[in-house]
Design an enzyme around this catalytic site. Structure first.
Site, PDB file in Angstrom:
ATOM      1  N   CYS A  86       0.965  -1.318  -0.060  1.00 35.23           N
ATOM      2  CA  CYS A  86      -0.027  -0.158   0.077  1.00 35.23           C
ATOM      3  C   CYS A  86       0.836   1.334  -0.223  1.00 35.23           C
ATOM      4  CB  CYS A  86      -0.967  -0.077   1.001  1.00 35.23           C
ATOM      5  SG  CYS A  86      -1.702  -1.740   1.527  1.00 35.23           S
TER       6      CYS A  86
ATOM      7  N   HIS B 185      -9.272   3.996  -0.570  1.00 37.85           N
ATOM      8  CA  HIS B 185      -7.961   3.459  -0.601  1.00 37.85           C
ATOM      9  C   HIS B 185      -7.814   2.420  -1.788  1.00 37.85           C
ATOM     10  CE1 HIS B 185      -4.360   2.070   0.826  1.00 37.85           C
ATOM     11  NE2 HIS B 185      -4.737   1.261   1.736  1.00 37.85           N
TER      12      HIS B 185
END
Lengths: 385, 385
Positions: A83, A333
């Site tokens: 991420c 996200h």
């Protein structure tokens, strides 16, 4: 090493973008950034993406996107750090310009996560954990962060309400961000009453599954005026650090050491202290993450992250506004895009272009992007040039 | 930009390494390289790997491997450009040292491909092709290279025997390489008589599915003597270029433009002509690939790659030895590791450590690493320092 500026930014709306493919959304963001910068070509590009192989069956992303953007045969490098892939793309481009190798570099991030089922997405995301020692045994990220939350509550007396308050604050901010996926207010009671995911975390403590792309254009600071009349933003610091990706191997699972190491390097590089930072975008993949990140950044003392949120210290009108964009929690996200979307928000604030969520004092902002449960972290400090 | 040297190399045997995990084999290669260089720490590392997400369910590879190597919290970046990921890892590390940002950088490559079925491996590899316009419709890499071979035969009169001759030569070389996966001689008749994969390519025209890892250590050229007494090797040039990843979008599918562009840049950077190169490691994922690469590198004229192989020009005792290591064909092709393994061979030759396959004249070597059917290419030129 020469100074580097950001002269263009672009991003798609974040959400369930079923009508557009990964290459479409990347190019939308990239063209917006190029238009904003006033450039019609690039010397090189970096793309952050976590796992397009598992999400859409496509690797070799750098070349595919350079071509679709009409920029082949320029060098195009995909970087991955789970991420934190977006932050890493910016850092890679920063060093390419700083070294003098290239002048105009595009740094983008992209992920297309909603083309697979929820179970497949959960599997794909769990590849950022340690497959042999964590994921294979059935634990996924809500479970890992739930363990961190439980330890933090036990060690520091952090309350369930403190976690919820992170979501309340970030949704209040995201409500003002036209690009955000979940533009809705939530209350502490709603967070605590929402469906349980992994105790003590409920669904409203978790960032969502999202499609999205973001891009920025870099150039040497002394060439900004050749391209744009907009206020340019300087990358005052760029730092990257790693840690064990498995939680059980850490001395203290409430302490995000990769963030602490990267932040310390970044402060040194920029010649500033934590109190010199006006605002920050941080990696709130789960509510507990934002609390731990505040501590690792040195914005508050160890164990005081919950209290800082409860007291309004990190609110938009607080002393140290955090996640004015809505954060991962409300904005969404799309893992590979997140690090660049953070930069999009910091630049928007520094330029005074953040609309309804514009801060009064925004001369120096920080962005912290994190991989997995903190196995990697990338920290940037940006300043008005 | 300062000069950069390679002071350490390491690699595992290539093959079906069922007893060892990806992290094990990477660390074996990395420790061998660090030992060879005489260093016990690194400032930073790059890992090339194509699709560990699809092969072993593990992303976030940079952090995981930095930790397992005992080097966290150093920055660790995974780069991906399909089968050119290894070459790209070297290029990324090269610029980090050249820019003055770091002194000791490890560049490694790794892939663990035999933990999945052959069908799964074929799917995973096909993610280097264009998923929407190629892979989704059922074509995989043997099919794509078969189309290139057919076009080359039609356009230039290249013969089936010329393709086979590439395999014959590379297996003859691999027989002398203790790290090679398939150490066996093959004849033209055996290649032509082997089982058909995608006409005109048979199984002995194809590189195998392989596990393996390789690593090198870089440092500034003026600091070599602090670490090692071995002959150091300078990176005289590093270049990277892209092309469409889908074949149908190219003007001429027999021409590997990304290799041609990267090679032209590399010759310019090193200040040399193609005829100044003594030997090369090139990306022979299929026999036809080596033929097309020879042409794109300018080692032979367009259309003459088949003839060059047939005439012995590229044999170990020929004028321009190609793939003395055995190439991908005989040595094996763990996709992310291949680009670094090529560098391992070039350095071994330049140091005079290539054993039974040592060349008489080896002062300047080239390595060409390619992604997919040429959607990306990385070219390095190395010289004795």
């Amino acid at each position: 090493m020469r100074d580097v500026a950001i002269i263009g930014i672009g991003m798609t709306d974040f959400g369930e973008l079923w009508a557009d493919s990964l290459r479409d959304i990347f190019v939308m963001a990239a063209l917006e950034a190029m238009g904003d910068a006033g450039v019609d070509h690039i010397d090189s590009m970096y793309v952050g993406s976590m796992t397009p192989g598992l999400f859409i069956g496509q690797e070799h992303l750098g070349s595919m996107l350079a071509d679709y953007l009409g920029q082949a045969p320029v060098p195009a490098t995909r970087v991955e750090s789970a991420c934190a892939s977006g932050g890493l793309a910016l850092r890679s481009g920063f060093f390419e310009v700083a070294s003098g190798m290239s002048d105009i570099v595009l740094c983008g991030g992209v992920e297309k996560m909603t083309d697979v089922s929820g179970a497949q997405a959960t599997y794909a995301l769990a590849t950022a954990a340690d497959q042999d020692y964590e994921a294979f045994h059935g634990v996924t990220f809500p479970g890992l962060y739930a363990m961190i939350a439980t330890a933090h509550m036990h060690k520091y007396g952090t309350k369930r309400e403190d976690l919820a308050q992170v979501a309340v604050k970030n949704h209040a901010n995201g409500l003002l961000n036209p690009h955000a996926q979940y533009r809705m207010k939530v209350t502490v009671d709603q967070v605590i009453g929402s469906v349980k995911v992994a105790d003590p975390l409920n669904i409203l403590d978790c960032s969502p599954i999202t499609d999205g792309a973001a891009a920025v254009i870099l150039c040497p600071a002394d060439k900004v005026k050749q391209f744009t009349k907009k206020p340019a933003v300087k990358i005052a610091a760029s730092a990257h650090a790693t840690d064990t990706i498995a939680l059980h191997q850490r001395k203290d699972i409430t302490w995000l050491n990769s963030t602490a190491v990267a932040a310390a390097k970044a402060y040194e590089m920029a010649g500033v202290k934590p109190t010199d930072i006006d605002f920050a975008e941080v990696h709130d993949c789960f509510t507990i993450a934002e609390i731990c990140v505040l501590e690792a950044l040195g914005a508050v003392e160890k164990g005081k992250g919950g209290e800082a949120t409860r007291s309004g210290f990190t609110a938009r009108d607080g002393k140290f506004p955090v996640n004015t964009s809505g954060g991962l929690k409300s904005k969404g996200h799309p893992v590979g895009a997140t690090g660049i979307a953070q930069i999009h928000e910091v630049v928007s604030q520094l330029r005074g272009e953040a609309g309804e969520r514009q801060l009064g004092k925004a001369k120096r902002g920080l962005a912290q992007n994190m991989g997995g449960s903190g196995g990697s972290a990338v920290v940037h400090i940006l300043e008005v040039l």
